[in-house]
Design a protein around this motif. Structure first.
Motif, PDB file in Angstrom:
ATOM      1  N   SER A 160       0.822  -1.209   0.000  1.00 42.10           N
ATOM      2  CA  SER A 160       0.000   0.000   0.000  1.00 42.10           C
ATOM      3  C   SER A 160       0.855   1.257   0.000  1.00 42.10           C
ATOM      4  N   ASP A 161       1.953   1.245   0.785  1.00 42.81           N
ATOM      5  CA  ASP A 161       2.857   2.399   0.835  1.00 42.81           C
ATOM      6  C   ASP A 161       3.440   2.686  -0.547  1.00 42.81           C
ATOM      7  N   ALA A 185       2.346   1.635  -3.553  1.00 43.44           N
ATOM      8  CA  ALA A 185       1.319   1.998  -4.529  1.00 43.44           C
ATOM      9  C   ALA A 185       0.878   3.448  -4.360  1.00 43.44           C
ATOM     10  N   SER A 186       0.620   3.866  -3.118  1.00 44.42           N
ATOM     11  CA  SER A 186       0.161   5.235  -2.890  1.00 44.42           C
ATOM     12  C   SER A 186       1.253   6.259  -3.181  1.00 44.42           C
ATOM     13  N   LYS A 229      -2.999  -0.979  -6.660  1.00 51.45           N
ATOM     14  CA  LYS A 229      -2.294  -2.039  -5.944  1.00 51.45           C
ATOM     15  C   LYS A 229      -1.955  -3.222  -6.856  1.00 51.45           C
ATOM     16  N   HIS A 271       1.767  -4.514  -7.433  1.00 53.03           N
ATOM     17  CA  HIS A 271       2.090  -5.882  -7.024  1.00 53.03           C
ATOM     18  C   HIS A 271       2.720  -6.660  -8.186  1.00 53.03           C
ATOM     19  N   ARG A 278       6.538  -6.914   3.872  1.00 52.58           N
ATOM     20  CA  ARG A 278       7.065  -5.656   3.325  1.00 52.58           C
ATOM     21  C   ARG A 278       8.260  -5.922   2.403  1.00 52.58           C
TER      22      ARG A 278
END
Length: 257
Positions: free
Chosen positions: A28-29, A31-32, A38, A42, A62
């Motif tokens: 998420s970190d 991608a944002s 996502k 991925h 992570r």
């Protein structure tokens, strides 16, 4: 104008993002931070992970930079350290020998020229940094093949083209040349690659006493070879090249050879 490949741009951005932080980053970190979906992020991370450029922590899930990037970076630094350490010694060799000096490393089944010092005269010369030379016929290539197991394997697996009638191509004859090279500590090329041209080279070792490159000189046969002994290189030039290689090796932490 050629268009950039978007997936490669995104992969490069991910690597820079992971390199810029002190902690591992989650999907998420990443991608944002990059403005990606996502699923897209991925897929790129999965490919980078398969290639070894990214690693995923089993416990947290992570991501961090992978060992393959470290290996590539170390190779880059090794080549640049080798060149930096060799600059002064290569200049000295060019002055003392009166010939062109080349510094080469193994690259893609050949010898990559990473430094080139012109012959110290007023003749027209072309800078050959970035040029490739064959492993099996040149002095630089034979030195690498004699001392580096990877270069040895690649030289044997490659198509050993006959550039002149002096080029050694048969495996048994080539292996004998490498034995001679190891026994005397240098390699010679007398019209094996180019008609009328001779060269000689010696190995450079690092602090682990591993072969990391070779340094040599190239010039006209009549200048490098003795006039009273056909094909025999001048002993003072052999000594100068070997001294240069030993000096660079010492600066790389190899100690005395």
């Amino acid at each position: 104008m050629a268009r950039n490949i978007q997936s490669l741009e995104r992969a490069a951005a991910m690597l820079r993002l992971l390199a810029g932080g002190e902690r591992r980053l989650g999907l998420s970190d990443i991608a944002s931070s990059l403005g990606l979906a996502k699923g897209t992020a991925h897929g790129i991370l999965r490919t980078l992970q398969q290639e070894g450029f990214v690693e995923q922590d089993d416990a947290s899930g992570r991501y961090q930079l992978g060992a393959e990037l470290l290996r590539l970076g170390t190779t880059y630094l090794d080549v640049h350290e080798l060149r930096a350490r060799a600059l002064v010694w290569a200049d000295d060799l060019a002055r003392s020998s009166g010939e062109s000096v080349y510094l080469g490393v193994l690259h893609q089944q050949g010898v990559l020229i990473v430094h080139h010092v012109f012959r110290p005269d007023d003749s027209r010369q072309v800078l050959e940094i970035g040029a490739m030379q064959p492993l099996h016929s040149t002095a630089l290539g034979k030195v690498l093949s004699a001392y580096d197991p990877v270069a040895h394997s690649e030289a044997l697996e490659a198509d050993r083209k006959a550039f002149t009638d002096r080029t050694v191509c048969e495996p048994e004859d080539f292996e004998h040349l490498l034995d001679v090279t190891r026994a005397r500590g240098y390699a010679a090329d007398v019209e094996e690659t180019w008609e009328g041209v001779a060269s000689l080279a010696a190995p450079i070792h690092d602090r682990r006493r591993m072969p990391v490159g070779a340094v040599g000189i190239t010039g006209a046969v009549e200048r490098l070879c003795r006039s009273d002994d056909e094909g025999a290189l001048r002993p003072e030039l052999i000594a100068a090249v070997r001294d240069c290689a030993r000096a660079v090796s010492r600066d790389l932490g190899a100690g005395r050879f």
